[in-house]
Design a protein around this motif. Structure first.
Motif, mmCIF file in Angstrom:
data_model
loop_
_atom_site.group_PDB
_atom_site.id
_atom_site.type_symbol
_atom_site.label_atom_id
_atom_site.label_comp_id
_atom_site.label_asym_id
_atom_site.label_seq_id
_atom_site.Cartn_x
_atom_site.Cartn_y
_atom_site.Cartn_z
ATOM 1 N N LEU A 43 0.816 -1.218 0.000
ATOM 2 C CA LEU A 43 0.000 0.000 0.000
ATOM 3 C C LEU A 43 0.851 1.269 0.000
ATOM 4 N N GLY A 44 2.150 1.097 -0.220
ATOM 5 C CA GLY A 44 3.006 2.251 -0.435
ATOM 6 C C GLY A 44 3.582 2.893 0.808
ATOM 7 N N ARG A 45 3.539 2.197 1.953
ATOM 8 C CA ARG A 45 4.099 2.753 3.178
ATOM 9 C C ARG A 45 5.186 1.838 3.725
ATOM 10 N N LEU A 46 6.275 2.440 4.206
ATOM 11 C CA LEU A 46 7.368 1.686 4.799
ATOM 12 C C LEU A 46 6.932 1.140 6.152
ATOM 13 N N PRO A 47 6.949 -0.188 6.343
ATOM 14 C CA PRO A 47 6.502 -0.740 7.631
ATOM 15 C C PRO A 47 7.547 -0.588 8.724
ATOM 16 N N ARG A 48 7.116 -0.060 9.861
ATOM 17 C CA ARG A 48 7.972 0.028 11.045
ATOM 18 C C ARG A 48 7.245 -0.641 12.208
ATOM 19 N N PHE A 49 8.016 -1.258 13.109
ATOM 20 C CA PHE A 49 7.448 -1.982 14.233
ATOM 21 C C PHE A 49 8.141 -1.588 15.525
ATOM 22 N N LEU A 50 7.441 -1.801 16.653
ATOM 23 C CA LEU A 50 8.091 -1.818 17.951
ATOM 24 C C LEU A 50 8.670 -3.224 18.118
ATOM 25 N N ALA A 51 9.989 -3.351 18.229
ATOM 26 C CA ALA A 51 10.648 -4.654 18.287
ATOM 27 C C ALA A 51 11.401 -4.825 19.597
ATOM 28 N N LYS A 52 11.522 -6.077 20.054
ATOM 29 C CA LYS A 52 12.262 -6.353 21.277
ATOM 30 C C LYS A 52 13.693 -5.847 21.155
ATOM 31 N N ALA A 53 14.152 -5.133 22.173
ATOM 32 C CA ALA A 53 15.476 -4.515 22.135
ATOM 33 C C ALA A 53 16.582 -5.546 21.958
ATOM 34 N N SER A 54 16.375 -6.767 22.463
ATOM 35 C CA SER A 54 17.409 -7.800 22.355
ATOM 36 C C SER A 54 17.707 -8.165 20.909
ATOM 37 N N LEU A 55 16.737 -7.984 20.021
ATOM 38 C CA LEU A 55 16.960 -8.303 18.602
ATOM 39 C C LEU A 55 18.007 -7.383 17.982
ATOM 40 N N PHE A 56 18.145 -6.185 18.539
ATOM 41 C CA PHE A 56 19.075 -5.206 17.979
ATOM 42 C C PHE A 56 20.527 -5.561 18.323
ATOM 43 N N ASP A 57 20.724 -6.537 19.220
ATOM 44 C CA ASP A 57 22.073 -6.974 19.571
ATOM 45 C C ASP A 57 22.575 -8.106 18.674
ATOM 46 N N ILE A 58 21.710 -8.632 17.830
ATOM 47 C CA ILE A 58 22.081 -9.745 16.956
ATOM 48 C C ILE A 58 22.841 -9.191 15.743
ATOM 49 N N PRO A 59 24.034 -9.719 15.466
ATOM 50 C CA PRO A 59 24.786 -9.245 14.303
ATOM 51 C C PRO A 59 23.962 -9.328 13.024
ATOM 52 N N VAL A 60 24.118 -8.372 12.166
ATOM 53 C CA VAL A 60 23.427 -8.248 10.879
ATOM 54 C C VAL A 60 21.945 -7.910 11.096
ATOM 55 N N VAL A 61 21.243 -8.739 11.870
ATOM 56 C CA VAL A 61 19.821 -8.485 12.128
ATOM 57 C C VAL A 61 19.641 -7.108 12.772
ATOM 58 N N GLY A 62 20.465 -6.816 13.792
ATOM 59 C CA GLY A 62 20.355 -5.536 14.469
ATOM 60 C C GLY A 62 20.600 -4.370 13.531
ATOM 61 N N ALA A 63 21.594 -4.518 12.655
ATOM 62 C CA ALA A 63 21.903 -3.455 11.706
ATOM 63 C C ALA A 63 20.741 -3.229 10.735
ATOM 64 N N LEU A 64 20.121 -4.325 10.292
ATOM 65 C CA LEU A 64 18.981 -4.217 9.385
ATOM 66 C C LEU A 64 17.795 -3.552 10.069
ATOM 67 N N LEU A 65 17.566 -3.922 11.336
ATOM 68 C CA LEU A 65 16.455 -3.318 12.072
ATOM 69 C C LEU A 65 16.661 -1.821 12.242
ATOM 70 N N ARG A 66 17.882 -1.433 12.609
ATOM 71 C CA ARG A 66 18.162 -0.003 12.800
ATOM 72 C C ARG A 66 18.052 0.768 11.490
ATOM 73 N N SER A 67 18.607 0.224 10.428
ATOM 74 C CA SER A 67 18.632 0.944 9.157
ATOM 75 C C SER A 67 17.242 1.083 8.542
ATOM 76 N N SER A 68 16.319 0.161 8.899
ATOM 77 C CA SER A 68 14.965 0.227 8.346
ATOM 78 C C SER A 68 14.004 0.982 9.264
ATOM 79 N N GLY A 69 14.534 1.582 10.357
ATOM 80 C CA GLY A 69 13.725 2.453 11.187
ATOM 81 C C GLY A 69 12.876 1.754 12.226
ATOM 82 N N GLN A 70 13.186 0.487 12.553
ATOM 83 C CA GLN A 70 12.418 -0.206 13.587
ATOM 84 C C GLN A 70 12.730 0.398 14.963
#
Length: 225
Positions: A43-70
């Motif tokens: 529908l043309g909108r960038l999806p953002r979520f409230l995500a568990k903070a622990s996910l941001f500590d996972i290599p690669v995954v954390g970088a993707l979450l931060r860069s996509s505005g989660q």
């Protein structure tokens, strides 16, 4: 996801094409965030979520979450990094949208109807003066059952989605955002989500919404999201 499922989206025009909003869908399978992320993207909108903070500590995954505005949120609701309050302020300022599951975790209703909600979605909306857009979807349980980790890709599934009108929260504007106000406003949001799901499923939800607090502590602890 397009190979695994076809999406039938009803009232897609009700999702704002610009400006900040909170999208509040029902939640009954582990794959729901992917499903609603795809819907928002279609529908043309960038999806953002409230995500568990622990996910941001996972290599690669954390970088993707931060860069996509989660938005990182620590267990118990405390903030990590900018935190949910600051992130919501940025969201409103930049005109973005965030997907928040008001139930907080997978519904425990035996028939997958929405259960009692939590206050995160309405708190963001009322504090920032942005709309809550209710949504319901049905069919994701054919891709992945509740509490399952396995995806069933074949045959191709159909996921029906319905977007609702902005929830009328005008009665709560200007009121102190205490627990009573937030609980009352959240119930209004859950009523709208449930009504959308009733339309999709073609049946009525139970008169009393499932409330984890009414059930034993063992069950509540087991499925805590």
């Amino acid at each position: 996801m397009n190979l695994a499922a076809r999406f039938e989206i009803e009232d897609a025009v009700k999702l704002p094409r610009s400006g900040a909003f909170v999208l509040a869908p029902n939640h009954y399978t582990e794959i729901d965030p992917v499903v609603m992320g795809v819907v928002a993207w279609k529908l043309g909108r960038l999806p953002r979520f409230l995500a568990k903070a622990s996910l941001f500590d996972i290599p690669v995954v954390g970088a993707l979450l931060r860069s996509s505005g989660q938005i990182p949120v620590a267990r118990g609701g405390s903030a990590r990094g900018k935190g949910p309050v600051q992130a919501a302020e940025r969201l409103a300022r930049e005109g973005g949208g965030v997907i928040v599951y008001p139930e907080g975790s997978l519904t425990r209703d035996p028939n997958l109807w929405p259960m009692r909600g939590k206050s995160g979605a309405v708190r963001i909306a009322l504090e920032q003066g942005i709309p809550v857009i209710p949504a319901a979807h049905w069919g994701a349980q054919q891709l992945m059952g509740r509490y399952s980790k396995r995806i069933s890709l074949f045959p191709r599934k159909t996921i029906r989605v319905k977007i609702g009108d902005p929830v009328d929260l005008s009665a709560f504007e200007g009121r102190p955002l205490d627990s009573a106000t937030l609980a009352e406003a959240t119930a209004v949001v859950m009523d709208d989500i449930t009504a959308l799901l009733e339309d999709i499923r073609g049946e009525k939800a139970p008169e009393k919404r499932w409330n984890p607090a009414d059930h034993d502590q063992h069950e509540t602890g087991r499925f805590e999201g």
